[in-house]
Design a protein around this motif. Structure first.
Motif, PDB file in Angstrom:
ATOM      1  N   TYR A 413       0.010   5.095  -5.564  1.00 22.29           N
ATOM      2  CA  TYR A 413       0.448   5.705  -4.306  1.00 22.29           C
ATOM      3  C   TYR A 413      -0.025   4.867  -3.109  1.00 22.29           C
ATOM      4  O   TYR A 413       0.717   4.676  -2.140  1.00 22.29           O
ATOM      5  N   GLN A 414      -1.280   4.393  -3.190  1.00 20.01           N
ATOM      6  CA  GLN A 414      -1.827   3.616  -2.073  1.00 20.01           C
ATOM      7  C   GLN A 414      -1.035   2.339  -1.844  1.00 20.01           C
ATOM      8  O   GLN A 414      -0.752   1.965  -0.703  1.00 20.01           O
ATOM      9  N   LYS A 415      -0.654   1.673  -2.948  1.00 24.10           N
ATOM     10  CA  LYS A 415       0.118   0.439  -2.815  1.00 24.10           C
ATOM     11  C   LYS A 415       1.463   0.697  -2.142  1.00 24.10           C
ATOM     12  O   LYS A 415       1.895  -0.069  -1.272  1.00 24.10           O
ATOM     13  N   ALA A 416       2.115   1.781  -2.545  1.00 25.23           N
ATOM     14  CA  ALA A 416       3.404   2.111  -1.932  1.00 25.23           C
ATOM     15  C   ALA A 416       3.221   2.598  -0.497  1.00 25.23           C
ATOM     16  O   ALA A 416       4.025   2.290   0.387  1.00 25.23           O
ATOM     17  N   ALA A 417       2.150   3.361  -0.257  1.00 25.42           N
ATOM     18  CA  ALA A 417       1.876   3.865   1.092  1.00 25.42           C
ATOM     19  C   ALA A 417       1.594   2.723   2.054  1.00 25.42           C
ATOM     20  O   ALA A 417       1.967   2.782   3.239  1.00 25.42           O
ATOM     21  N   ASN A 418       0.936   1.687   1.559  1.00 27.20           N
ATOM     22  CA  ASN A 418       0.648   0.524   2.396  1.00 27.20           C
ATOM     23  C   ASN A 418       1.925  -0.167   2.862  1.00 27.20           C
ATOM     24  O   ASN A 418       1.921  -0.907   3.846  1.00 27.20           O
ATOM     25  N   GLN A 419       3.013   0.059   2.140  1.00 31.60           N
ATOM     26  CA  GLN A 419       4.307  -0.494   2.545  1.00 31.60           C
ATOM     27  C   GLN A 419       5.073   0.461   3.452  1.00 31.60           C
ATOM     28  O   GLN A 419       6.221   0.206   3.800  1.00 31.60           O
ATOM     29  N   GLY A 420       4.430   1.577   3.808  1.00 27.99           N
ATOM     30  CA  GLY A 420       5.062   2.537   4.708  1.00 27.99           C
ATOM     31  C   GLY A 420       5.998   3.504   4.028  1.00 27.99           C
ATOM     32  O   GLY A 420       6.802   4.173   4.704  1.00 27.99           O
ATOM     33  N   TYR A 421       5.918   3.623   2.700  1.00 28.89           N
ATOM     34  CA  TYR A 421       6.816   4.508   1.960  1.00 28.89           C
ATOM     35  C   TYR A 421       6.351   5.953   2.125  1.00 28.89           C
ATOM     36  O   TYR A 421       5.269   6.329   1.656  1.00 28.89           O
ATOM     37  N   ALA A 422       7.170   6.771   2.770  1.00 30.35           N
ATOM     38  CA  ALA A 422       6.765   8.124   3.163  1.00 30.35           C
ATOM     39  C   ALA A 422       6.452   9.020   1.966  1.00 30.35           C
ATOM     40  O   ALA A 422       5.507   9.815   2.005  1.00 30.35           O
ATOM     41  N   GLU A 423       7.244   8.918   0.897  1.00 31.80           N
ATOM     42  CA  GLU A 423       6.989   9.747  -0.289  1.00 31.80           C
ATOM     43  C   GLU A 423       5.597   9.488  -0.837  1.00 31.80           C
ATOM     44  O   GLU A 423       4.889  10.414  -1.237  1.00 31.80           O
ATOM     45  N   ALA A 424       5.191   8.232  -0.870  1.00 35.21           N
ATOM     46  CA  ALA A 424       3.865   7.879  -1.379  1.00 35.21           C
ATOM     47  C   ALA A 424       2.777   8.349  -0.417  1.00 35.21           C
ATOM     48  O   ALA A 424       1.715   8.825  -0.846  1.00 35.21           O
ATOM     49  N   GLN A 425       3.007   8.221   0.882  1.00 31.59           N
ATOM     50  CA  GLN A 425       2.031   8.710   1.857  1.00 31.59           C
ATOM     51  C   GLN A 425       1.815  10.211   1.699  1.00 31.59           C
ATOM     52  O   GLN A 425       0.684  10.698   1.720  1.00 31.59           O
ATOM     53  N   LYS A 426       2.909  10.935   1.516  1.00 28.58           N
ATOM     54  CA  LYS A 426       2.814  12.387   1.321  1.00 28.58           C
ATOM     55  C   LYS A 426       2.054  12.727   0.041  1.00 28.58           C
ATOM     56  O   LYS A 426       1.168  13.584   0.028  1.00 28.58           O
TER      57      LYS A 426
END
Length: 818
Positions: A413-426
Motif C-alpha cells: 500500500y505504501q509503495k502505491a500511496a507514494n505514487q499518489g494512488y488514492a485507493e492505496a492511500q485510503k
C-alpha cells in the motif's frame, strides 16, 4: 500451459533422507534438450523458468516437499515454439527420514532401488535450499554447452554466463554459493529478469511470453565477475519482494533444520503428494501485460486497464463519478475474463466478504486470487504498477491466495500511496487507524484519508468523517464530519449515507430530521447496505419518521440478516421470539442467533449461550452454553467472561443443582471464587463500557433472567430503597408486560468514574428509549440521563444503584387498524 508433479511410485530409506521413486515421466529430459539447443536466450527460457519457480514456491508455501531441479529430472513435452510453450513434469525431491514412515504407510511396498547424489548425502541442507537449486537451474538453462561444471556449481568457482549481465551473474553467484538463503525461486527469477530488462509482453501481442524492455541492453559480463558484498546484494534482493517473504522464511527454516518441517497438516499434505496422478499443481499463463513503472492509472494504455480504472472510479467515487457497484462489478468481470490480474484480485475481495451485489463465496474468492497471482500480479507490482501493488496489498490483508500478512500489505500500500494512488492511500489509512500491520496512529490515518479525499475518493471522505465525528487523530468536529459525509453521500457512497442518516436520526451535529434520515437510509438500503437496512427496519418497526409497518420492517431486517448483520438478526430474532409482525417461532429465533454465532459474532454467541443455559427455545444444555460463552470470551466479550466465571462458581458450590436452583443462581450475583481470577487484558474502563452496553441491550430483551443478572443481590432502583433480586425480577416482568416492544440505545459517550480501583465505580450515560403496547395502542419515547453505581464482586461487575433523570419524553396512541 502448465507444470505438474508426477506421482511417486515408492520411497527408499537411507540414513538421513528417503528418496522418492517414480517411473520415468513422458517427454524429454531438459538436460537432453539443452544439449541440443546449445545456448538458450533467457528471454526464450523465461516462461519455462517462471512455471517451474511458481510450482516450487507454491510447494514451499504449503510446506510440501519440493521438486528435483536437476535438468535430468525435469521432463518437457516440446512444442513448435521452443521452450516458450512447453508442458513441464517435475519429480518430487528427497524427504527427511522422519517423514518417510508416514508417507510409506500410504504408498506401495518399497521394492524399487534408487540412487542419491554425493553432494545430497554429504550436505543434506542443500536439499532444502530451493532457491539455490533454482538459481543453478537458471544458470544451466542459459549457459547451455558453455557450462562444463554445471553439475556441481556449489563446489567450484563461479564461471560467468555469456549473454547475462554482470548484475545477473552476481545475483546467481551469491545465491548458488548460499551466501544469501532468505529467498525464493520466484524472487531469484524476477531479480534476474529485471536486471536483464526482460518483461512480459505488451497487451495485444500475438504470443504470450516475455520480451526485452524497450531501450534496454544486455551488458557483457566480466570473465570473472567481482561480487558485491553479501550485505549489499542481500539488501538489493530484498527490495520489492514482500510478495514471497513467507515462502522465503519457510525455505530458510528448512535449510537451517536440514529437513522439511511438515506442520500440523502432514497427513493431508502426504496424501496430496503421494496419491495425486498428474494433478496440476499450478497452471501458469504468463501475463500479456507490460507493467508500468511509476505512472498513475489515469494514463491507461490498454482497454483492459482503462476498464479497470473505470471500475475503481465507480467503486470509490473517484473523479466525481457517481458510485455504482453493479456497474463496477460488471466491468471487473469483463476485465477479469481478459486475465487482468488487478480485476481478478478485486473480484476476489468482493467475493470473499460478500460485498453487494456479489455473493459471498470464500472458495471462489480463493480461486480468483490464485488466478490473479498466476496472471502476473506480483510481477506487475514488482515493476512498480500502483494498481497491482494496491491489489496485492488487498490479498495480503484478507489472506486470499496468499497468507495473511498485514505488514506485507502495508508495504505494498505504501509503495502505491507514494505514487499518489488514492485507493492505496485510503487502504493504508485504514491500517493505521486500526493498528493492523503498522503501529496504530489515527493522526497518520487522518493524513492519508485526507490525501485520498482531496482526490475525490468518497470512501476516504467517509472514513475521515468518522475520525472527525469521534475525535480520533483529529480534534472532534461534528460540522466537519457532516460536511465530509455529505460529500461522499452525494456521490452515492452507502456508508456515508448511513452515517449521515444516523446523525439526522439522533440530531447529532445537525438539526434532528427523521424524514432526512429515512431518505438517506433508503438510498443506502437500495444499494444493499445491511446497516442502513437494519436502521430503516427499526424506523418502520417503531413508526419513527414513517408510518409504522411491521411487514416492511421484517423485510428489511431479513435482507440485512441474510448478509450476516448481527443487529438485524437480533432484531428479527426478537420479532420471532415475541410474535410481533410475524408468527411466534422460537425455533426461528434460535436459528437467527445461531447464524450470527456461526459467523463468530461474540454478542450472538453470548446470547445463544444464555438460551442454552436457561433452556429458552432449546433444550437446556450447560456444556453447549459454556462452549458458546468461551468462544465469545476468547474474542474479548466481557459479558461472556462474566457468565463463565459465574457458572464456574455455581458449579463449585453445588455439585448437582436443580433446574430451579440453577435459574436462581444465574440471576443472583456470584460469590467470590475460591481462586483469584486471572486479570483481563482489558482495562476496567473498557470492561465496564462493554458491561453497560450489554445491560442496556438486555432492557429491550424478553429474557428476564438475563436482565436480572446485571444486578447485585440488593440494589437501590430509582431511589425507592434497597430491593432484592426477586423484587427486581417482578418489576422487570411487570414493565415488560406493559410495554412488550422496547428499544433502548446509548447516546454519546459512556463516562466511567473510578472510586476504588477494581472495587467501585460510577457510570453515567444518556439513553434514548422507545416502548409501545399493541394491545393498548400506546407508545412512549424520549431520552433519560442514567447513573449507575457498580461494584466489582469476585471479578464480576454488579449494579448496586440505578437512577434516571428524564431529559425528553413524548407519548401517544396509534390507530388500531395500523
Amino acid at each position: 500451459m502448465f507444470a505438474e508433479i508426477v506421482r511417486p511410485k515408492a520411497i527408499k530409506r537411507y540414513s538421513d533422507y528417503a528418496a522418492v521413486i517414480s517411473d520415468k515421466p513422458g517427454g524429454t529430459d531438459l538436460s537432453s534438450v539443452l544439449r541440443r539447443e546449445g545456448i538458450t536466450p533467457l528471454v526464450e527460457a523465461a516462461p519455462l523458468l517462471e512455471k517451474i519457480a511458481d510450482v516450487c514456491d507454491r510447494l514451499s508455501a504449503a510446506r510440501l516437499p519440493g521438486a528435483q531441479l536437476a535438468p535430468g529430472r525435469i521432463f518437457v513435452e516440446r512444442s513448435n515454439d521452443g521452450l516458450s510453450k512447453v508442458q513441464v513434469r517435475l519429480c518430487p525431491r528427497f524427504l527427511a527420514v522422519s517423514e518417510a514412515a508416514e508417507l510409506a504407510r500410504m504408498n506401495e511396498p518399497e521394492n524399487t532401488s534408487s540412487t542419491m547424489t554425493t553432494d545430497m548425502l554429504g550436505d543434506p541442507a542443500r536439499a532444502d535450499n530451493m532457491a539455490e537449486h533454482f538459481a543453478s537451474l537458471l544458470y544451466r538453462v542459459v549457459a547451455g554447452r558453455n557450462c562444463p561444471v554445471a553439475a556441481s556449481l556449489s563446489t567450484q568457482a563461479y564461471v560467468a554466463v555469456p549473454g547475462l549481465s554482470e548484475e545477473s551473474n552476481r545475483i546467481l553467484a551469491l545465491v548458488i554459493a548460499r551466501q544469501f538463503e532468505d529467498s525464493s525461486c520466484g524472487k531469484v527469477l524476477r531479480e534476474v529478469l529485471n536486471a536483464e530488462g526482460i518483461v512480459h509482453r505488451v497487451p495485444g501481442h500475438p504470443s504470450a511470453g516475455f520480451t526485452e524492455r524497450p531501450g534496454s541492453s544486455t551488458v557483457s559480463p566480466l570473465a570473472t565477475p567481482l561480487l558485491q558484498s553479501v550485505t549489499e546484494v542481500a539488501d538489493r534482493l530484498q527490495l520489492e519482494s514482500p510478495g514471497l517473504s513467507s515462502i522465503a522464511e519457510s525455505s530458510s527454516r528448512r535449510a537451517n533444520n536440514k529437513k522439511i518441517a511438515i506442520v500440523a497438516g502432514l497427513a493431508t499434505a502426504a496424501v496430496i503428494l503421494m496419491a495425486i496422478l498428474s494433478v496440476v499443481i499450478a497452471r501458469h499463463q504468463p501475463s500479456t501485460r507490460q507493467p508500468k513503472q511509476t505512472q498513475q492509472i489515469t494514463a491507461a494504455n490498454s482497454s483492459a486497464e482503462k476498464d479497470y480504472n473505470s471500475a475503481i472510479e465507480h467503486i470509490g467515487g473517484m473523479n466525481k463519478v457517481r458510485i455504482d457497484r453493479a456497474k463496477a462489478v460488471a466491468l471487473l468481470q469483463s476485465v477479469s475474463a481478459q486475465h487482468y490480474p488487478e480485476a481478478e484480485a478485486r473480484l476476489a475481495f468482493f467475493t470473499k466478504i460478500g460485498l453487494w451485489p456479489v455473493l459471498k463465496d470464500p472458495a471462489k474468492a480463493e480461486d480468483l486470487a490464485k488466478q490473479s497471482l498466476s496472471d502476473g500480479l506480483i510481477a506487475a507490482a514488482d515493476h512498480g504498477r500502483a494498481t497491482a501493488q494496491e491489489a496485492l496489498g488487498v490479498l495480503y490483508v484478507l489472506g486470499i491466495g496468499v497468507g495473511v500478512h498485514s505488514n506485507e500489505a502495508a508495504e505494498w500500500y505504501q509503495k502505491a500511496a507514494n505514487q499518489g494512488y488514492a485507493e492505496a492511500q485510503k487502504n493504508l489509512g485504514f491500517l493505521y487507524q486500526n493498528g493492523n500491520g503498522v503501529p496504530k496512529d489515527p493522526s497518520k490515518a487522518a493524513e492519508l484519508y485526507q490525501k485520498a479525499a482531496d482526490q475525490g475518493n468518497a470512501v476516504a471522505q467517509d472514513h475521515l468523517g468518522i475520525l472527525y465525528q469521534n475525535g480520533l487523530g483529529v480534534a472532534k468536529d461534528l460540522s466537519r464530519a457532516v460536511e465530509l459525509y455529505q460529500k461522499a453521500a452525494n456521490q452515492n457512497e452507502p456508508d456515508a449515507q448511513t452515517n449521515l442518516g444516523w446523525l439526522y436520526e439522533t440530531g447529532t451535529g445537525v438539526a434532528k430530521d427523521l424524514s432526512k434520515a429515512v431518505e438517506l437510509y433508503q438510498k443506502a438500503a437500495d444499494q444493499g447496505h445491511a446497516g442502513a437496512q437494519t436502521n430503516l427496519g427499526w424506523l418502520y418497526a417503531t413508526g419513527t419518521g414513517v408510518a409504522k409497518d411491521l411487514s416492511k420492517a421484517v423485510e428489511l431486517y431479513q435482507k440485512a440478516a441474510d448478509q450476516g448483520n448481527a443487529y438485524a438478526q437480533n432484531n428479527l430474532r426478537w420479532l420471532y421470539q415475541n410474535g410481533t409482525g410475524v408468527a411466534k417461532d422460537l425455533s426461528k429465533a434460535v436459528e437467527l442467533y445461531q447464524k450470527a454465532a456461526d459467523q463468530g459474532e461474540p454478542y450472538a454467541q453470548t446470547n445463544l449461550g444464555w438460551l442454552y443455559e436457561t433452556g429458552t427455545g432449546v433444550a437446556k444444555d450447560l456444556s453447549k452454553a459454556v462452549e458458546l460463552y468461551q468462544k465469545a470470551a476468547d474474542q474479548g466479550n466481557q459479558r461472556a467472561k462474566d457468565n463463565l466465571r459465574r457458572l464456574e462458581t455455581m458449579t463449585r458450590h453445588s455439585t448437582q443443582p436443580s433446574a430451579a436452583a440453577a435459574t436462581s443462581a444465574a440471576a443472583a450475583a456470584a460469590p467470590e471464587p475460591a481462586v483469584t481470577p486471572q486479570p483481563s487484558y482489558m482495562s476496567w474502563t473498557n470492561r465496564l463500557t462493554q458491561f453497560v452496553s450489554d445491560y442496556v441491550h438486555s432492557t429491550g430483551d424478553s429474557n428476564v433472567e438475563r436482565a436480572v443478572s446485571f444486578y447485585a443481590p440488593t440494589a437501590d432502583i430509582l431511589d425507592e430503597g434497597p430491593k432484592s433480586l426477586d423484587q427486581i425480577r417482578q418489576e422487570i416482568m411487570n414493565y415488560n408486560e406493559r410495554w412488550p416492544l422496547r428499544r433502548n440505545t446509548i447516546v454519546g459517550d459512556i463516562h466511567v468514574q473510578e472510586h476504588v480501583r477494581e472495587e467501585s465505580y460510577t457510570i453515567r450515560f444518556d439513553q434514548n428509549f422507545y416502548a409501545e403496547s399493541a394491545a393498548r395502542h400506546e407508545w412512549s419515547s424520549g431520552k433519560v440521563a442514567v447513573t449507575l453505581e457498580v461494584r466489582i464482586q469476585g471479578g464480576v461487575p454488579e449494579i448496586t444503584s440505578l437512577k434516571q433523570r428524564t431529559l425528553e419524553r413524548q407519548k401517544g396512541v396509534f390507530n388500531a387498524a395500523r
